[in-house]
Design an enzyme around this catalytic site. Sequence first.
Site, short mmCIF file in Angstrom:
data_model
loop_
_atom_site.label_atom_id
_atom_site.label_comp_id
_atom_site.label_asym_id
_atom_site.label_seq_id
_atom_site.Cartn_x
_atom_site.Cartn_y
_atom_site.Cartn_z
N PRO A 163 37.83 23.62 17.76
CA PRO A 163 36.37 23.50 17.89
C PRO A 163 35.76 23.00 16.59
O PRO A 163 36.17 23.40 15.52
CB PRO A 163 35.90 24.92 18.21
CG PRO A 163 37.05 25.82 17.96
CD PRO A 163 38.29 25.01 17.84
N GLU A 164 34.81 22.08 16.70
CA GLU A 164 34.14 21.53 15.52
C GLU A 164 32.72 22.09 15.44
O GLU A 164 32.32 22.91 16.26
CB GLU A 164 34.15 20.00 15.60
CG GLU A 164 35.56 19.44 15.51
CD GLU A 164 35.69 18.31 14.48
OE1 GLU A 164 34.83 18.21 13.59
OE2 GLU A 164 36.67 17.56 14.58
#
Length: 277
Positions: free
Chosen positions: A2-3
């Site tokens: 996840p960014e």
Amino acid sequence: MPELPEIEIVCKGLAPAMIDRKIVKLKQNRKNLRIDFPENFSDKVEGAKIINIRRRAKYVLIELDNNQIIVIHLGMSGVLKVIPSDEGYKHVKHDHMVIILDDGGKVVLNDPRRFGLVMLLTNEELEEHKSFSSMGPEPFSNEFNASYLYESLQKRQGVIKSALLNQSLVAGLGNIYVCEVLYQCGISPKRVSNKITIDECNLLVISIREILDKAIKAGGSSLKDYRHTDGNLGYFQHQFAVYGKEGEKCPECDCNFSIKRINQSGRSSFYCEKRQK
Ligand SMILES: [Zn+2]
């Protein structure tokens, strides 16, 4: 992994379920993830009220009314699941932590690969902690602007790709978004940092915000349905221009070039040789 936009959406998804709720119980199903769970974790958080949820870089910060902050990093594969009080919870494999709230709702951390981590820090400890003390400004903050970026890049001789990934320059940018930003700006990932002009810095700041904002909005629209899917927070579908598109036609210029992939410091860079100088 996840960014930043996903973590922003995780925080937005957690907020209505958690803010102003008391933690009645915290269960952990193992001793550690990437690092050990905090010592006496449940004793320190049970009975406390959640007063705020915010993001710093790619960390979820759950602030409690006893000056403690539950700090969560989702690593490569972590998700947080929100289980409303009117829905039953059944333990599934890799559910490592369950927070039970005073309205019967639950928040569950599931992480198959266990590269994630959970820490418990006071406000003061957060500032001084090695994960946060040298962290650069948030991309949406006023502190992050063209002149700040220009001055920081002037001091660097490495490539722009690595500079933008460096968390002490700007917090929270990952490989995917740096590829997208450089493509949009027409800047080669191989450019030397101290050769980037002030005009290009201006472009970079605008583009970073635009691209992150667009992804956050896309994630926000997926959030509306999260109760109707599996309740998992942490991932959503993106539309990327170049990331992962090696060999495909360059999408935004009539260059007839295809997207190239090169390896830079162990990570893939995707770019158009014609467009990005
Ligand atoms: Zn092109």
